[in-house]
Design a protein around this motif. Sequence first.
Motif, mmCIF file in Angstrom:
data_model
loop_
_atom_site.group_PDB
_atom_site.id
_atom_site.type_symbol
_atom_site.label_atom_id
_atom_site.label_comp_id
_atom_site.label_asym_id
_atom_site.label_seq_id
_atom_site.Cartn_x
_atom_site.Cartn_y
_atom_site.Cartn_z
ATOM 1 N N HIS A 9 0.835 -1.200 0.000
ATOM 2 C CA HIS A 9 0.000 0.000 0.000
ATOM 3 C C HIS A 9 0.872 1.253 0.000
ATOM 4 O O HIS A 9 1.902 1.292 0.663
ATOM 5 N N VAL A 10 0.415 2.278 -0.743
ATOM 6 C CA VAL A 10 1.133 3.554 -0.859
ATOM 7 C C VAL A 10 0.166 4.686 -0.524
ATOM 8 O O VAL A 10 -0.994 4.661 -0.929
ATOM 9 N N PHE A 34 9.335 3.444 -3.550
ATOM 10 C CA PHE A 34 8.296 3.540 -4.577
ATOM 11 C C PHE A 34 8.933 3.536 -5.966
ATOM 12 O O PHE A 34 8.468 2.825 -6.870
ATOM 13 N N ASN A 35 10.009 4.296 -6.156
ATOM 14 C CA ASN A 35 10.675 4.348 -7.455
ATOM 15 C C ASN A 35 11.225 2.978 -7.849
ATOM 16 O O ASN A 35 11.110 2.567 -9.012
ATOM 17 N N ALA A 36 11.827 2.271 -6.899
ATOM 18 C CA ALA A 36 12.362 0.941 -7.190
ATOM 19 C C ALA A 36 11.248 -0.026 -7.573
ATOM 20 O O ALA A 36 11.379 -0.783 -8.544
ATOM 21 N N TYR A 45 1.199 -1.780 -10.615
ATOM 22 C CA TYR A 45 0.719 -0.678 -9.783
ATOM 23 C C TYR A 45 -0.693 -0.284 -10.196
ATOM 24 O O TYR A 45 -1.023 -0.251 -11.378
ATOM 25 N N GLU A 46 -1.519 0.040 -9.190
ATOM 26 C CA GLU A 46 -2.877 0.514 -9.439
ATOM 27 C C GLU A 46 -3.134 1.756 -8.599
ATOM 28 O O GLU A 46 -2.941 1.751 -7.391
ATOM 29 N N GLY A 53 -2.518 4.193 -3.507
ATOM 30 C CA GLY A 53 -2.284 3.240 -4.579
ATOM 31 C C GLY A 53 -1.801 1.934 -3.985
ATOM 32 O O GLY A 53 -1.488 1.852 -2.793
ATOM 33 N N ILE A 54 -1.732 0.902 -4.822
ATOM 34 C CA ILE A 54 -1.210 -0.396 -4.380
ATOM 35 C C ILE A 54 -0.367 -1.014 -5.484
ATOM 36 O O ILE A 54 -0.594 -0.789 -6.666
#
Length: 74
Positions: A9-10, A34-36, A45-46, A53-54
């Motif tokens: 989860h983001v 996140f970048n990696a 990614y969604e 986002g996830i």
Amino acid sequence: MEQSLVIIHVRFANDGRVREIGECPSGTSPQDWFNALSRHSANGYESLSGGRGIFRLEPAVFEQVKAAVFPLAT
């Protein structure tokens, strides 16, 4: 046969920076993690509403990303 996935989860700040992200290795910033994940996840990614986002990753892909990032986190 059911496929298991790793779900990460983001949460984003209003300016688009990553505020929180799951499974982040110690010593790695949330934005770098996140970048990696973004570089290695292809279509995993969604985007969700509310600045969230996830990532849905196969366990093998998740382990590859961790192996690539952990040397940077020491």
